[in-house]
Structure formats: C-alpha cells, structure tokens
Motif scaffolding. Sequence first.
Motif, PDB file in Angstrom:
ATOM      1  N   ASN A   1      35.916  46.926  46.956  1.00  0.00           N
ATOM      2  CA  ASN A   1      37.329  47.129  46.616  1.00  0.00           C
ATOM      3  C   ASN A   1      38.206  46.385  47.611  1.00  0.00           C
ATOM      4  O   ASN A   1      38.001  46.495  48.812  1.00  0.00           O
ATOM      5  N   ALA A   2      39.178  45.667  47.089  1.00  0.00           N
ATOM      6  CA  ALA A   2      40.147  45.016  47.976  1.00  0.00           C
ATOM      7  C   ALA A   2      41.032  46.091  48.586  1.00  0.00           C
ATOM      8  O   ALA A   2      41.254  47.138  47.971  1.00  0.00           O
ATOM      9  N   PRO A   3      41.541  45.856  49.796  1.00  0.00           N
ATOM     10  CA  PRO A   3      42.510  46.813  50.333  1.00  0.00           C
ATOM     11  C   PRO A   3      43.788  46.791  49.482  1.00  0.00           C
ATOM     12  O   PRO A   3      44.073  45.778  48.833  1.00  0.00           O
ATOM     13  N   PRO A   4      44.539  47.904  49.459  1.00  0.00           N
ATOM     14  CA  PRO A   4      45.788  47.931  48.680  1.00  0.00           C
ATOM     15  C   PRO A   4      46.684  46.756  49.066  1.00  0.00           C
ATOM     16  O   PRO A   4      46.867  46.480  50.249  1.00  0.00           O
ATOM     17  N   GLY A   5      47.212  46.074  48.054  1.00  0.00           N
ATOM     18  CA  GLY A   5      48.052  44.910  48.308  1.00  0.00           C
ATOM     19  C   GLY A   5      47.288  43.603  48.181  1.00  0.00           C
ATOM     20  O   GLY A   5      47.880  42.540  48.072  1.00  0.00           O
ATOM     21  N   TYR A   6      45.964  43.676  48.174  1.00  0.00           N
ATOM     22  CA  TYR A   6      45.150  42.462  48.183  1.00  0.00           C
ATOM     23  C   TYR A   6      44.209  42.372  46.984  1.00  0.00           C
ATOM     24  O   TYR A   6      43.248  41.613  46.993  1.00  0.00           O
ATOM     25  N   SER A   7      44.490  43.158  45.955  1.00  0.00           N
ATOM     26  CA  SER A   7      43.668  43.095  44.748  1.00  0.00           C
ATOM     27  C   SER A   7      44.355  42.221  43.703  1.00  0.00           C
ATOM     28  O   SER A   7      45.546  42.373  43.438  1.00  0.00           O
ATOM     29  N   GLN A   8      43.581  41.334  43.092  1.00  0.00           N
ATOM     30  CA  GLN A   8      44.129  40.498  42.024  1.00  0.00           C
ATOM     31  C   GLN A   8      44.626  41.369  40.870  1.00  0.00           C
ATOM     32  O   GLN A   8      45.494  40.957  40.109  1.00  0.00           O
ATOM     33  N   HIS A   9      44.097  42.582  40.757  1.00  0.00           N
ATOM     34  CA  HIS A   9      44.516  43.474  39.665  1.00  0.00           C
ATOM     35  C   HIS A   9      45.988  43.867  39.767  1.00  0.00           C
ATOM     36  O   HIS A   9      46.596  44.249  38.773  1.00  0.00           O
ATOM     37  N   HIS A  10      46.578  43.773  40.966  1.00  0.00           N
ATOM     38  CA  HIS A  10      48.009  44.102  41.111  1.00  0.00           C
ATOM     39  C   HIS A  10      48.887  43.165  40.276  1.00  0.00           C
ATOM     40  O   HIS A  10      49.970  43.532  39.858  1.00  0.00           O
ATOM     41  N   THR A  11      48.436  41.936  40.090  1.00  0.00           N
ATOM     42  CA  THR A  11      49.262  40.917  39.436  1.00  0.00           C
ATOM     43  C   THR A  11      49.286  41.053  37.915  1.00  0.00           C
ATOM     44  O   THR A  11      50.096  40.408  37.251  1.00  0.00           O
ATOM     45  N   GLY A  12      48.367  41.840  37.361  1.00  0.00           N
ATOM     46  CA  GLY A  12      48.249  41.933  35.906  1.00  0.00           C
ATOM     47  C   GLY A  12      47.583  40.704  35.315  1.00  0.00           C
ATOM     48  O   GLY A  12      47.572  40.520  34.104  1.00  0.00           O
ATOM     49  N   ARG A  13      47.050  39.842  36.171  1.00  0.00           N
ATOM     50  CA  ARG A  13      46.397  38.614  35.717  1.00  0.00           C
ATOM     51  C   ARG A  13      44.878  38.685  35.868  1.00  0.00           C
ATOM     52  O   ARG A  13      44.171  37.718  35.554  1.00  0.00           O
ATOM     53  N   ALA A  14      44.381  39.806  36.367  1.00  0.00           N
ATOM     54  CA  ALA A  14      42.929  39.978  36.518  1.00  0.00           C
ATOM     55  C   ALA A  14      42.430  40.975  35.480  1.00  0.00           C
ATOM     56  O   ALA A  14      43.119  41.940  35.149  1.00  0.00           O
ATOM     57  N   LEU A  15      41.247  40.691  35.010  1.00  0.00           N
ATOM     58  CA  LEU A  15      40.684  41.502  33.942  1.00  0.00           C
ATOM     59  C   LEU A  15      39.202  41.722  34.223  1.00  0.00           C
ATOM     60  O   LEU A  15      38.464  40.762  34.460  1.00  0.00           O
ATOM     61  N   ASP A  16      38.783  42.978  34.238  1.00  0.00           N
ATOM     62  CA  ASP A  16      37.360  43.264  34.281  1.00  0.00           C
ATOM     63  C   ASP A  16      36.901  43.352  32.835  1.00  0.00           C
ATOM     64  O   ASP A  16      37.480  44.092  32.040  1.00  0.00           O
ATOM     65  N   ILE A  17      35.870  42.575  32.524  1.00  0.00           N
ATOM     66  CA  ILE A  17      35.430  42.449  31.135  1.00  0.00           C
ATOM     67  C   ILE A  17      34.054  43.082  30.966  1.00  0.00           C
ATOM     68  O   ILE A  17      33.179  42.956  31.830  1.00  0.00           O
ATOM     69  N   CYS A  18      33.861  43.749  29.825  1.00  0.00           N
ATOM     70  CA  CYS A  18      32.545  44.280  29.495  1.00  0.00           C
ATOM     71  C   CYS A  18      32.256  43.977  28.030  1.00  0.00           C
ATOM     72  O   CYS A  18      32.997  43.227  27.382  1.00  0.00           O
ATOM     73  N   THR A  19      31.192  44.516  27.527  1.00  0.00           N
ATOM     74  CA  THR A  19      30.780  44.228  26.152  1.00  0.00           C
ATOM     75  C   THR A  19      30.036  45.453  25.622  1.00  0.00           C
ATOM     76  O   THR A  19      29.463  46.210  26.421  1.00  0.00           O
ATOM     77  N   PRO A  20      30.066  45.700  24.306  1.00  0.00           N
ATOM     78  CA  PRO A  20      29.358  46.883  23.801  1.00  0.00           C
ATOM     79  C   PRO A  20      27.910  46.878  24.294  1.00  0.00           C
ATOM     80  O   PRO A  20      27.241  45.853  24.259  1.00  0.00           O
ATOM     81  N   GLY A  21      27.447  48.016  24.787  1.00  0.00           N
ATOM     82  CA  GLY A  21      26.084  48.102  25.332  1.00  0.00           C
ATOM     83  C   GLY A  21      26.033  47.852  26.823  1.00  0.00           C
ATOM     84  O   GLY A  21      25.024  48.109  27.477  1.00  0.00           O
ATOM     85  N   PHE A  22      27.134  47.346  27.372  1.00  0.00           N
ATOM     86  CA  PHE A  22      27.190  47.153  28.832  1.00  0.00           C
ATOM     87  C   PHE A  22      28.622  47.374  29.289  1.00  0.00           C
ATOM     88  O   PHE A  22      29.399  46.442  29.439  1.00  0.00           O
TER      89      PHE A  22
END
Length: 172
Positions: free
Chosen positions: A103-124
């Motif tokens: 986990n990135a420290p607060p303030g340093y996660s790409q997820h803050h920008t709304g431009r990062a996406l964790d992707i999965c797929t059915p079955g995983f």
Amino acid sequence: MDSEVLFHILQDLGLPEDYGEKRGLPFYEEAKILVKIGLNPYGKTIYLEPDTAKAWKKMKKAALDENIELLPLSGFRSIHTQAAIIRMKLEAGRTLDDIMTANAPPGYSQHHTGRALDICTPGFIVPEKAFDQTPAFQWLTIRAQEFGFIMSYPERNSEGFIYEPWHWYFVL
Ligand SMILES: [Zn+2]
C-alpha cells in the motif's frame, strides 16, 4: 489537500512527514471530478475521473469483442480511505514496513487521482499475482496501451512496491 493535514495523517500512522519524498514516491492529488463506472464484483460502486472512465469503457468493450471480460475491482480512493486501509492492517497486526510494500502511504497512491484502476476478471476477482496467468491479463499486456493504460508496478519496480499485474494507470 493541505500539507499540514497530510502530515498529521502520516504521523498518525507512524510515518515520518517526508516518508514519501525519501522513498522517491510522487505525490498524487485527489481527483476533483468523479464519475461512476459501475459496480465491482463485491457490489461496491467504483468511481474514476471522466477521461479515465471514458477510456476504460472503450477498453472494456474492445476486450469483450474478443471474449475477454474485464471488471473493475478498485478505482478512486481518497487520502483518508488510504489511511483507513493502512490503519486496519496495523490493527490486524501487520508491520508498517510490510504494509508499505503493498500500500502506498496516504497522498502517494495513484488511486487518489481517479486515473488508476485495479482490474479483475470473472473467476479471478482478487488482487493477486496469479492474475498474470489469466487471459484478461494477457490481453491487457498487448492492448491496454492503445487505450492509454500502463501497468504501473511490474516486477522489481523502482518504487519498491510488490508486483501488481492488476493495477493499471491512465496516462493520456
Ligand atoms: Zn491499485
């Protein structure tokens, strides 16, 4: 976010104010505008910033045309939510050093920008290394770049994060 507020959040977790800087991590601003892109497999609504949401929609459709189903697992995450996730792991008995590899420290996660996406797929539908064995991942490695997405954390990345084949960042 006000830097005083951020320092307080970091200190509260036992992280020095300059932790991100020392580790060479870029600071990521929180997105100001967000749009819903749908639900993840656990029923949670996922948000992205508008351009990323548009690109995701296009990429998802292109994959589906080739019988590959891409699902969102996680999108926008606020600095406060990031802190709450880390706090939960600390309370579960994990060490800060260990948590900081995943986990990135607060303030340093790409997820803050709304431009990062964790992707999965059915079955995983978990963010685990073996996602790279799925046809969805194989498709992403070939096609994601066309839509503006790159895999941020390959094996042995310079930021010191674990290998995250599920984490894609919109760079256009
Ligand atoms: Zn991620």
